[in-house]
Design an enzyme around this catalytic site. Structure first.
Site, PDB file in Angstrom:
ATOM      1  CE  LYS A 237     -11.419  -5.936   5.405  1.00 38.93           C
ATOM      2  NZ  LYS A 237     -11.119  -6.806   4.105  1.00 38.93           N
TER       3      LYS A 237
ATOM      4  CB  ILE B 111     -15.624  -0.120  -1.856  1.00 39.58           C
ATOM      5  CG1 ILE B 111     -15.194  -1.066  -2.852  1.00 39.58           C
ATOM      6  CG2 ILE B 111     -16.892   0.375  -1.851  1.00 39.58           C
ATOM      7  CD1 ILE B 111     -16.121  -2.463  -2.463  1.00 39.58           C
TER       8      ILE B 111
ATOM      9  N   GLY C  57      -2.025 -14.594  -5.171  1.00 38.36           N
ATOM     10  CA  GLY C  57      -1.822 -13.775  -4.322  1.00 38.36           C
ATOM     11  C   GLY C  57      -3.128 -13.125  -3.598  1.00 38.36           C
TER      12      GLY C  57
ATOM     13  CB  VAL D 246     -13.905  -0.992   5.680  1.00 36.25           C
ATOM     14  CG1 VAL D 246     -15.261  -1.916   5.002  1.00 36.25           C
ATOM     15  CG2 VAL D 246     -13.967  -0.841   7.231  1.00 36.25           C
TER      16      VAL D 246
ATOM     17  CB  VAL E 118      -0.866  -0.156   1.174  1.00 36.20           C
ATOM     18  CG1 VAL E 118      -1.806   1.250   1.162  1.00 36.20           C
ATOM     19  CG2 VAL E 118      -1.904  -1.180   1.054  1.00 36.20           C
TER      20      VAL E 118
ATOM     21  CG  ASP F  13      -9.958  -9.441   6.394  1.00 36.40           C
ATOM     22  OD1 ASP F  13      -9.015  -8.499   6.831  1.00 36.40           O
ATOM     23  OD2 ASP F  13     -10.641  -9.028   5.660  1.00 36.40           O
TER      24      ASP F  13
ATOM     25  N   GLY G 144     -11.010  -1.839   0.859  1.00 34.91           N
ATOM     26  CA  GLY G 144     -10.009  -1.342  -0.239  1.00 34.91           C
ATOM     27  C   GLY G 144     -10.538  -0.045  -0.863  1.00 34.91           C
TER      28      GLY G 144
ATOM     29  CE  LYS H  84      -8.275  -6.827   7.519  1.00 31.08           C
ATOM     30  NZ  LYS H  84      -6.707  -6.291   6.881  1.00 31.08           N
TER      31      LYS H  84
END
Length: 441
Positions: free
Chosen positions: A206, A137, A188, A133, A15, A202, A135, A106
């Site tokens: 979120k 969006i 990946g 949360v 990132v 995960d 990516g 997150k």
């Protein structure tokens, strides 16, 4: 703010490198939007010698976070290093130094979001975490901005791309779970240790964040009920397909009369539901507001540039707030004291697959048990497994309370004619089928 605003990057992985790429490639757009240049002055890394796919001026790299946190020329800290304790410590120090913070973390926000937001407000700093949360969006800003005047009643979504990829392969290609997971890892989409994804952890983090923002109340991570996809059987996906459903790992956050429920669980979605067509690694979040009705946010849920785009949207918001002089004015007090819904106040439809003795009267016994609990059936499939003198029964209930459904499960376990409760899942977005309510295979 002069002709340049300086940024410090904590972390330079997937990132972080995406953030650098956007800042360097889109500088003209940023200047047009903000009236100022955005400059990455310093970058915190663990290993300065590591080869990277972005050319860097080595004078900007440091292994000492204090150099960035104490630099009076750095206005904004972007935390993309991951982890919890160290990242929390750095962010609190940044607020003490009157620096604004943007994070994609997150885990940190789910566990310590309210504390960090309060520290930001006390120091008149901004704390934004759009990238934590889904990516790329813009769901958090959609909830806190575009839908802020509405009463949001439900947020549900596919917020983990790894599990959605696995379930897509299982449903569309009949691929066993282990093979689908291996393919996701090779591409990946899944980590070497996929536990957090496939066990729903995960997604739970979120959903805690989404529920907290949607309902303006203090939802804690441990209050999210979690069930993952590791034990899903292909048979249930196949039966679901036959009945008009597709299997997804869905996060739910619902609020009614100040009672909330937040969960993550494998769910059989009607193929007519807007989320049913979200495939592979994509994410989507469906929001139902009292005034607006149905809305849905869809897009890539991870990846360097999609996530970096969300990070940079927060950076742009910070700089705009600096220009307006309104940093650190986020409301942090919960709107109401939450109450968690009890099972008797949680309603839905359920899918149930049983193995029973293939004898006359068995289904009548099961039907009577459910009738006594005021649970009726919408769909019934029955498939004899003759070589074992066993019948497989698949039931889909009409709307009932979770409390009553759990009672039915407990009583089924004690019936002599019920050999095994193979599986049960929530059903969402169901519609009446023209073919009727009962079928026998």
């Amino acid at each position: 703010m002069g002709n340049k605003i300086s940024v410090g990057l904590l972390g330079f992985g997937v990132v972080g490198s995406g953030v650098m790429q956007i800042i360097e490639n889109n500088q003209a757009e940023l200047i047009h939007q903000l009236g100022t240049e955005v400059h990455v002055k310093s970058i915190l890394v663990r290993n300065p010698a590591k080869s990277r796919n972005v050319d860097l001026d080595r004078t900007r790299i440091t292994t000492d976070p204090e150099i960035i946190l104490n630099d009076p020329e750095i206005d904004v800290i972007i935390e993309v290093m991951g982890g919890i304790d160290e990242a929390r410590e750095h962010i609190l120090k940044a607020f003490s130094a009157k620096k604004h913070v943007v994070t994609a973390n997150k885990d940190l926000v789910a566990l310590h979001g309210p504390e960090l937001q309060e520290a930001a407000n006390q120091n008149k700093c901004d704390f934004f975490y759009e990238a934590s949360v889904a990516g790329g969006i813009p769901i958090l800003r959609g909830i806190t901005g575009g839908l802020s005047a509405d009463r949001i009643q439900q947020v549900m979504g596919i917020v983990n791309g790894t599990t959605n990829y696995i379930l897509t392969k299982m449903a569309n290609e009949g691929m066993p779970y282990e093979d689908a997971l291996q393919e996701a890892q090779e591409l990946g989409f899944a980590e070497a240790d996929p536990t957090s994804d496939v066990e729903g952890l995960d997604a739970a983090r979120k959903m805690a964040i989404l529920g907290r923002l949607a309902f303006s109340t203090d939802i804690e991570l441990e209050e999210v009920e979690v069930s993952g996809i590791k034990n899903l059987a292909l048979e249930d996906l196949q039966y679901g397909d036959q009945l008009g459903y597709t299997m997804k790992l869905i996060g739910f956050a619902k609020c009614h009369d100040k009672e909330v429920e937040v969960s993550v669980e494998p769910t059989l979605l009607s193929k007519e539901h807007p989320l049913a067509d979200v495939k592979n690694e994509y994410n989507a979040v469906y929001v139902y507001g009292e005034a607006v009705g149905e809305t849905m946010f869809y897009g890539p849920g991870a990846g360097s540039l999609p996530t970096a785009t969300a990070v940079m949207s927060d950076v742009v918001e910070v700089i705009r707030n600096v220009r307006l002089g309104v940093n650190g004015n986020i409301v942090t007090e919960p709107r109401f004291k939450k109450e968690l819904k009890t099972p008797d106040h949680r309603f839905g439809q359920y899918y149930l697959r049983l193995h029973v003795k293939d004898e006359a009267g068995v289904f009548s016994t099961i039907s009577s048990l459910f009738h006594e609990l005021d649970i009726s059936f919408k769909r019934i499939l029955q498939n004899p497994i003759k070589k074992h003198e066993v019948a497989e029964i698949v039931l889909v209930t009409h709307q009932t309370s979770l409390g009553n459904f759990n009672k039915a499960l407990n009583q089924l376990e004690s019936l002599h004619d019920v050999l095994d409760v193979k599986s049960y899942y929530k059903v969402e977005g169901d519609v009446e089928h023209v073919a009727g309510t009962t079928e026998t295979l």
